[in-house]
Design a protein around this motif. Sequence first.
Motif, mmCIF file in Angstrom:
data_model
loop_
_atom_site.group_PDB
_atom_site.id
_atom_site.type_symbol
_atom_site.label_atom_id
_atom_site.label_comp_id
_atom_site.label_asym_id
_atom_site.label_seq_id
_atom_site.Cartn_x
_atom_site.Cartn_y
_atom_site.Cartn_z
ATOM 1 N N PHE A 29 27.955 59.258 16.802
ATOM 2 C CA PHE A 29 26.563 59.027 16.410
ATOM 3 C C PHE A 29 26.221 59.621 15.042
ATOM 4 O O PHE A 29 25.122 60.129 14.834
ATOM 5 N N SER A 30 27.153 59.546 14.126
ATOM 6 C CA SER A 30 26.871 59.988 12.765
ATOM 7 C C SER A 30 25.960 58.979 12.069
ATOM 8 O O SER A 30 25.962 57.793 12.387
ATOM 9 N N VAL A 31 25.186 59.446 11.095
ATOM 10 C CA VAL A 31 24.263 58.588 10.354
ATOM 11 C C VAL A 31 24.729 58.508 8.902
ATOM 12 O O VAL A 31 24.812 59.530 8.224
ATOM 13 N N PRO A 32 25.021 57.307 8.392
ATOM 14 C CA PRO A 32 25.471 57.185 7.000
ATOM 15 C C PRO A 32 24.307 57.322 6.033
ATOM 16 O O PRO A 32 23.218 56.787 6.252
ATOM 17 N N LEU A 33 24.542 58.023 4.953
ATOM 18 C CA LEU A 33 23.527 58.214 3.925
ATOM 19 C C LEU A 33 24.228 58.221 2.576
ATOM 20 O O LEU A 33 25.143 59.007 2.353
ATOM 21 N N GLY A 34 23.818 57.329 1.704
ATOM 22 C CA GLY A 34 24.462 57.198 0.405
ATOM 23 C C GLY A 34 23.682 57.903 -0.688
ATOM 24 O O GLY A 34 22.456 57.802 -0.746
ATOM 25 N N VAL A 35 24.380 58.601 -1.575
ATOM 26 C CA VAL A 35 23.762 59.287 -2.705
ATOM 27 C C VAL A 35 24.539 58.936 -3.961
ATOM 28 O O VAL A 35 25.755 59.160 -4.032
ATOM 29 N N THR A 36 23.862 58.350 -4.952
ATOM 30 C CA THR A 36 24.512 57.981 -6.208
ATOM 31 C C THR A 36 23.625 58.382 -7.378
ATOM 32 O O THR A 36 22.438 58.674 -7.209
ATOM 33 N N TYR A 37 24.215 58.366 -8.572
ATOM 34 C CA TYR A 37 23.493 58.685 -9.803
ATOM 35 C C TYR A 37 23.724 57.573 -10.820
ATOM 36 O O TYR A 37 24.863 57.181 -11.067
ATOM 37 N N ASN A 38 22.654 57.076 -11.396
ATOM 38 C CA ASN A 38 22.724 56.003 -12.377
ATOM 39 C C ASN A 38 23.058 56.570 -13.752
ATOM 40 O O ASN A 38 22.229 57.239 -14.382
ATOM 41 N N ASP A 39 24.245 56.285 -14.248
ATOM 42 C CA ASP A 39 24.668 56.810 -15.547
ATOM 43 C C ASP A 39 23.809 56.274 -16.689
ATOM 44 O O ASP A 39 23.735 56.886 -17.752
ATOM 45 N N ASN A 40 23.162 55.130 -16.464
ATOM 46 C CA ASN A 40 22.368 54.494 -17.507
ATOM 47 C C ASN A 40 20.873 54.766 -17.338
ATOM 48 O O ASN A 40 20.040 54.069 -17.924
ATOM 49 N N HIS A 41 20.539 55.779 -16.574
ATOM 50 C CA HIS A 41 19.129 56.030 -16.256
ATOM 51 C C HIS A 41 18.273 56.269 -17.498
ATOM 52 O O HIS A 41 17.169 55.717 -17.625
ATOM 53 N N MET A 42 18.759 57.071 -18.420
ATOM 54 C CA MET A 42 17.936 57.430 -19.581
ATOM 55 C C MET A 42 17.610 56.225 -20.454
ATOM 56 O O MET A 42 16.597 56.219 -21.146
ATOM 57 N N ALA A 43 18.433 55.199 -20.406
ATOM 58 C CA ALA A 43 18.201 54.011 -21.224
ATOM 59 C C ALA A 43 17.014 53.190 -20.726
ATOM 60 O O ALA A 43 16.427 52.418 -21.494
ATOM 61 N N ILE A 44 16.661 53.340 -19.458
ATOM 62 C CA ILE A 44 15.556 52.558 -18.894
ATOM 63 C C ILE A 44 14.368 53.424 -18.470
ATOM 64 O O ILE A 44 13.310 52.885 -18.136
ATOM 65 N N LYS A 45 14.516 54.736 -18.511
ATOM 66 C CA LYS A 45 13.468 55.624 -18.005
ATOM 67 C C LYS A 45 12.129 55.410 -18.702
ATOM 68 O O LYS A 45 11.103 55.193 -18.039
ATOM 69 N N GLY A 88 27.330 70.834 9.823
ATOM 70 C CA GLY A 88 27.668 69.494 9.377
ATOM 71 C C GLY A 88 26.914 68.420 10.116
ATOM 72 O O GLY A 88 25.706 68.494 10.327
ATOM 73 N N GLN A 89 27.635 67.378 10.553
ATOM 74 C CA GLN A 89 27.007 66.229 11.192
ATOM 75 C C GLN A 89 26.450 66.545 12.572
ATOM 76 O O GLN A 89 25.702 65.733 13.140
ATOM 77 N N PHE A 90 26.777 67.715 13.109
ATOM 78 C CA PHE A 90 26.252 68.096 14.410
ATOM 79 C C PHE A 90 24.993 68.950 14.304
ATOM 80 O O PHE A 90 24.383 69.311 15.307
ATOM 81 N N SER A 91 24.600 69.270 13.112
ATOM 82 C CA SER A 91 23.444 70.143 12.906
ATOM 83 C C SER A 91 22.156 69.460 13.337
ATOM 84 O O SER A 91 22.000 68.239 13.257
ATOM 85 N N ARG A 92 21.191 70.268 13.781
ATOM 86 C CA ARG A 92 19.864 69.772 14.122
ATOM 87 C C ARG A 92 18.934 69.788 12.910
ATOM 88 O O ARG A 92 17.823 69.317 12.977
ATOM 89 N N GLY A 93 19.377 70.380 11.842
ATOM 90 C CA GLY A 93 18.517 70.573 10.690
ATOM 91 C C GLY A 93 18.218 69.279 9.954
ATOM 92 O O GLY A 93 19.026 68.344 9.935
ATOM 93 N N ASN A 94 17.059 69.202 9.326
ATOM 94 C CA ASN A 94 16.719 68.085 8.468
ATOM 95 C C ASN A 94 17.485 68.183 7.147
ATOM 96 O O ASN A 94 18.034 69.239 6.817
ATOM 97 N N ARG A 95 17.490 67.121 6.374
ATOM 98 C CA ARG A 95 18.161 67.134 5.074
ATOM 99 C C ARG A 95 17.107 66.943 3.989
ATOM 100 O O ARG A 95 16.419 65.917 3.958
#
Length: 219
Positions: free
Chosen positions: A12-28, A170-177
């Motif tokens: 019962f793991s929950v997938p969560l994706g985290v990425t960074y846009n290398d081109n962010h400053m060009a459109i900010k 880890g994935q068994f923790s009750r804590g929020n993220r």
Amino acid sequence: MNTSKSEILPLFSVPLGVTYNDNHMAIKSELIQLFKEREQKSNKSQHGLVTKNSKVFESSFDLFDWRSDCINELRTYCWGQLYQMIGSLNQYDVGMLKKLHIASESWYHITRKGGYFGIHNHAMSAWSGVYCVQAGDKVEGSPDSGCLNIVSPHIGTTSYIDKSCSSLKGQFSRGNRLFDLKEGQLVIFPSWLLHEVKPYFGEKERITVAFNAWFKMAT
């Protein structure tokens, strides 16, 4: 002596994706200018039904349909990351991914000092995402200011806690993220997950883009 070992299964793991846009400053800058112009022209300050206060401006839910180079680039980035995550999780190849036709709603928020969002999720969609355009100010003594809080789906297990289960990791923790979003950071999560945005205490505006997405498979 019994030497058998039990197996711990990561169920019962929950997938969560985290990425960074290398081109962010060009459109900010272009994004910020466009969002403020649209805010001034809007006759509503909030378009959705999620609990929030008057310090939050919420746009209409057609953001990724706007005709603008910066919006096109941001949409392309977000959908690229989402499709990549779906492919990885489901072990789909490119041919299969091309059969998944996306539908969506997308919008932006401008959060000013004192703004917050209540706990909610997004029904009738598969995936949700939050992209940080402008992070706002850090506030001494308020480390949670403006943070995106993903509520643990295991929150119901807090009905009983003792020392044998109070420090699960880890994935068994009750804590929020908690995510103190950085500029150009995109967080993608299943839409059923409860989440909120903590009260923001900075002086500079905090600007984010959000989306919900669902898919129909081509025959």
